[in-house]
Design a protein around this motif. Structure first.
Motif, PDB file in Angstrom:
ATOM      1  N   SER B  84       0.821  -1.220   0.000  1.00 50.22           N
ATOM      2  CA  SER B  84       0.000   0.000   0.000  1.00 50.22           C
ATOM      3  C   SER B  84       0.854   1.269   0.000  1.00 50.22           C
ATOM      4  CB  SER B  84      -0.940   0.017   1.204  1.00 50.22           C
ATOM      5  OG  SER B  84      -0.199   0.015   2.411  1.00 50.22           O
ATOM      6  N   GLN B  85       2.141   1.137   0.189  1.00 50.07           N
ATOM      7  CA  GLN B  85       3.033   2.289   0.120  1.00 50.07           C
ATOM      8  C   GLN B  85       3.549   2.528  -1.308  1.00 50.07           C
ATOM      9  OE1 GLN B  85       5.664   1.042   3.454  1.00 50.07           O
ATOM     10  NE2 GLN B  85       5.008   2.922   4.503  1.00 50.07           N
ATOM     11  N   THR B  86       3.073   1.743  -2.251  1.00 47.44           N
ATOM     12  CA  THR B  86       3.354   2.002  -3.657  1.00 47.44           C
ATOM     13  C   THR B  86       2.716   3.337  -4.031  1.00 47.44           C
ATOM     14  OG1 THR B  86       3.509  -0.324  -4.255  1.00 47.44           O
ATOM     15  CG2 THR B  86       2.892   1.231  -6.007  1.00 47.44           C
ATOM     16  N   SER B  87       3.514   4.274  -4.505  1.00 47.90           N
ATOM     17  CA  SER B  87       3.013   5.621  -4.749  1.00 47.90           C
ATOM     18  C   SER B  87       4.118   6.457  -5.392  1.00 47.90           C
ATOM     19  CB  SER B  87       2.592   6.266  -3.418  1.00 47.90           C
ATOM     20  OG  SER B  87       1.928   7.491  -3.630  1.00 47.90           O
ATOM     21  N   VAL B  88       3.768   7.685  -5.737  1.00 47.80           N
ATOM     22  CA  VAL B  88       4.768   8.674  -6.123  1.00 47.80           C
ATOM     23  C   VAL B  88       4.946   9.610  -4.936  1.00 47.80           C
ATOM     24  CG1 VAL B  88       5.408  10.494  -7.723  1.00 47.80           C
ATOM     25  CG2 VAL B  88       4.111   8.518  -8.545  1.00 47.80           C
ATOM     26  N   TYR B  89       6.181   9.793  -4.531  1.00 46.90           N
ATOM     27  CA  TYR B  89       6.491  10.598  -3.351  1.00 46.90           C
ATOM     28  C   TYR B  89       7.139  11.907  -3.779  1.00 46.90           C
ATOM     29  CZ  TYR B  89       5.459   6.496  -0.586  1.00 46.90           C
ATOM     30  OH  TYR B  89       4.807   5.437  -0.003  1.00 46.90           O
ATOM     31  N   PHE B  90       6.565  13.006  -3.306  1.00 52.08           N
ATOM     32  CA  PHE B  90       7.103  14.326  -3.599  1.00 52.08           C
ATOM     33  C   PHE B  90       7.586  14.991  -2.320  1.00 52.08           C
ATOM     34  CE2 PHE B  90       6.300  14.948  -8.016  1.00 52.08           C
ATOM     35  CZ  PHE B  90       5.132  14.274  -8.313  1.00 52.08           C
ATOM     36  N   CYS B  91       8.761  15.568  -2.414  1.00 49.55           N
ATOM     37  CA  CYS B  91       9.296  16.414  -1.355  1.00 49.55           C
ATOM     38  C   CYS B  91       9.056  17.866  -1.780  1.00 49.55           C
ATOM     39  CB  CYS B  91      10.783  16.143  -1.190  1.00 49.55           C
ATOM     40  SG  CYS B  91      11.606  17.131   0.059  1.00 49.55           S
ATOM     41  N   ALA B  92       8.743  18.730  -0.832  1.00 43.88           N
ATOM     42  CA  ALA B  92       8.505  20.132  -1.147  1.00 43.88           C
ATOM     43  C   ALA B  92       9.104  21.009  -0.053  1.00 43.88           C
ATOM     44  CB  ALA B  92       7.010  20.418  -1.287  1.00 43.88           C
ATOM     45  N   SER B  93       9.326  22.263  -0.397  1.00 50.20           N
ATOM     46  CA  SER B  93       9.815  23.201   0.614  1.00 50.20           C
ATOM     47  C   SER B  93       9.191  24.566   0.374  1.00 50.20           C
ATOM     48  CB  SER B  93      11.347  23.311   0.566  1.00 50.20           C
ATOM     49  OG  SER B  93      11.780  24.020  -0.587  1.00 50.20           O
ATOM     50  N   ARG B  94       9.165  25.369   1.413  1.00 52.22           N
ATOM     51  CA  ARG B  94       8.748  26.765   1.264  1.00 52.22           C
ATOM     52  C   ARG B  94       9.442  27.577   2.332  1.00 52.22           C
ATOM     53  NH1 ARG B  94       2.425  27.082   3.302  1.00 52.22           N
ATOM     54  NH2 ARG B  94       2.859  26.830   5.517  1.00 52.22           N
ATOM     55  N   ASN B  95       9.434  28.894   2.143  1.00 51.56           N
ATOM     56  CA  ASN B  95      10.211  29.744   3.023  1.00 51.56           C
ATOM     57  C   ASN B  95       9.646  29.817   4.430  1.00 51.56           C
ATOM     58  OD1 ASN B  95      12.507  31.226   3.327  1.00 51.56           O
ATOM     59  ND2 ASN B  95      11.616  33.148   2.656  1.00 51.56           N
ATOM     60  N   GLY B  96       8.320  29.665   4.573  1.00 46.64           N
ATOM     61  CA  GLY B  96       7.824  29.576   5.938  1.00 46.64           C
ATOM     62  C   GLY B  96       6.464  30.166   6.190  1.00 46.64           C
ATOM     63  N   THR B  97       6.037  31.182   5.445  1.00 41.18           N
ATOM     64  CA  THR B  97       4.734  31.769   5.734  1.00 41.18           C
ATOM     65  C   THR B  97       3.664  31.113   4.867  1.00 41.18           C
ATOM     66  OG1 THR B  97       4.889  33.511   4.080  1.00 41.18           O
ATOM     67  CG2 THR B  97       5.863  33.955   6.231  1.00 41.18           C
ATOM     68  N   SER B  98       2.412  31.279   5.265  1.00 46.85           N
ATOM     69  CA  SER B  98       1.321  30.579   4.593  1.00 46.85           C
ATOM     70  C   SER B  98       1.149  31.021   3.152  1.00 46.85           C
ATOM     71  CB  SER B  98       0.017  30.776   5.351  1.00 46.85           C
ATOM     72  OG  SER B  98      -0.318  32.157   5.395  1.00 46.85           O
ATOM     73  N   ASP B 100       3.600  31.781   1.131  1.00 44.01           N
ATOM     74  CA  ASP B 100       4.745  31.421   0.305  1.00 44.01           C
ATOM     75  C   ASP B 100       4.451  30.167  -0.504  1.00 44.01           C
ATOM     76  OD1 ASP B 100       7.208  32.428   2.759  1.00 44.01           O
ATOM     77  OD2 ASP B 100       6.378  33.510   1.039  1.00 44.01           O
ATOM     78  N   THR B 101       4.954  30.170  -1.716  1.00 44.35           N
ATOM     79  CA  THR B 101       4.773  29.035  -2.613  1.00 44.35           C
ATOM     80  C   THR B 101       5.543  27.828  -2.111  1.00 44.35           C
ATOM     81  OG1 THR B 101       4.572  30.540  -4.460  1.00 44.35           O
ATOM     82  CG2 THR B 101       5.123  28.262  -4.993  1.00 44.35           C
ATOM     83  N   GLN B 102       4.945  26.654  -2.252  1.00 46.27           N
ATOM     84  CA  GLN B 102       5.688  25.417  -2.032  1.00 46.27           C
ATOM     85  C   GLN B 102       6.340  25.010  -3.347  1.00 46.27           C
ATOM     86  OE1 GLN B 102       3.867  22.054  -0.143  1.00 46.27           O
ATOM     87  NE2 GLN B 102       3.172  23.226   1.625  1.00 46.27           N
ATOM     88  N   TYR B 103       7.623  24.701  -3.277  1.00 47.57           N
ATOM     89  CA  TYR B 103       8.357  24.224  -4.441  1.00 47.57           C
ATOM     90  C   TYR B 103       8.565  22.724  -4.292  1.00 47.57           C
ATOM     91  CZ  TYR B 103       9.305  29.129  -5.329  1.00 47.57           C
ATOM     92  OH  TYR B 103       9.173  30.467  -5.582  1.00 47.57           O
ATOM     93  N   PHE B 104       8.351  22.016  -5.396  1.00 44.83           N
ATOM     94  CA  PHE B 104       8.381  20.563  -5.346  1.00 44.83           C
ATOM     95  C   PHE B 104       9.619  19.990  -6.019  1.00 44.83           C
ATOM     96  CE2 PHE B 104       4.258  19.174  -3.750  1.00 44.83           C
ATOM     97  CZ  PHE B 104       3.564  20.376  -3.737  1.00 44.83           C
ATOM     98  N   GLY B 105      10.097  18.875  -5.480  1.00 46.64           N
ATOM     99  CA  GLY B 105      11.107  18.093  -6.150  1.00 46.64           C
ATOM    100  C   GLY B 105      10.478  17.281  -7.270  1.00 46.64           C
TER     101      GLY B 105
END
Lengths: 109, 113
Positions: B84-98, B100-105
């Motif tokens: 059930s852990q078969t999936s596509v996994y994305f990591c993301a980051s953002r600068n910190g405030t609500s 701010d855009t999340q950028y994805f790997g």
């Protein structure tokens, strides 16, 4: 519970206009994002709305009505490269993003 | 600027095995996130970190663990993989405030057999 609804799939013609709707029920509201995701790729940012009204950015516009829990993304002068999934996401009271399942947009020549 | 990198790009894993998905960002963003994306479902948050040294559980944390030893790296570990852990996994980051855009790997496609 938290819920974001978008149509699963839409079809439009190259050169035309399409509107993708998003309705939400979330615990709190601190903004709404639209992202574009091409098949096999990562989501990329399109727009952010926190106040009611229309935000225009080139061929893309995004509208928000907080009282209705409703947003739409408007794409004008559609191009084949606009074929993608469009994801609606709401920032909830914990400042986390709650994502809709996305709308797959198919553009036909 | 590389932005966010993830490794591996894809992996086939036998059930019961452990695996660590790597995520590194060079934007000095405070907050980082791990999502999984499954067909017909929205992105679901697994774990997050608002700043180095802190982590939190998202919507679907069971079976996963994370650490945030520094600003740049946010690895995701599956201790004993299940199908059930078969999936596509994305990591993301953002600068910190609500706002701010999340950028994805670019994502990691994981298949557990």
């Amino acid at each position: 519970g938290q819920n974001i609804d978008q149509p699963t799939e839409m079809t439009a013609t190259e050169g035309a206009i399409v509107q993708i709707n998003c309705t939400y029920q979330t615990s709190g509201f601190n903004g709404l994002f639209w992202y574009q995701q091409h098949a096999g790729e990562a989501p990329t940012f399109l727009s952010y709305n926190v106040l009611d009204g229309l935000e225009e950015k080139g061929r893309f516009s995004s509208f928000l009505s907080r009282s209705k829990g409703y947003s739409y993304l408007l794409l004008k002068e559609l191009q084949m490269k606009d074929s993608a999934s469009y994801l609606c996401a709401v920032v909830d009271s914990n400042y986390q993003l709650i994502w809709g399942a996305g709308t797959k947009l198919i553009i036909k020549p | 600027t590389a932005g966010i990198t993830q490794a591996p790009t894809s992996q086939i894993l036998a059930a019961g095995r452990s695996m660590t998905l790597r995520c590194t960002q060079d934007m000095r963003h405070n907050a980082m996130y791990w999502y999984r994306q499954d067909l017909g479902l929205g992105l679901r948050l697994i774990h997050y970190s608002n700043t180095a040294g802190t982590t939190g559980k998202g919507e679907v944390p069971d079976g996963y663990s994370v650490s945030r030893a520094n600003t740049d790296d946010f690895p995701l570990t599956l201790a004993s993989a299940v199908p059930s852990q078969t999936s596509v996994y994305f990591c993301a980051s953002r600068n910190g405030t609500s706002s701010d855009t999340q950028y994805f790997g670019p994502g990691t496609r994981l298949t557990v057999l």
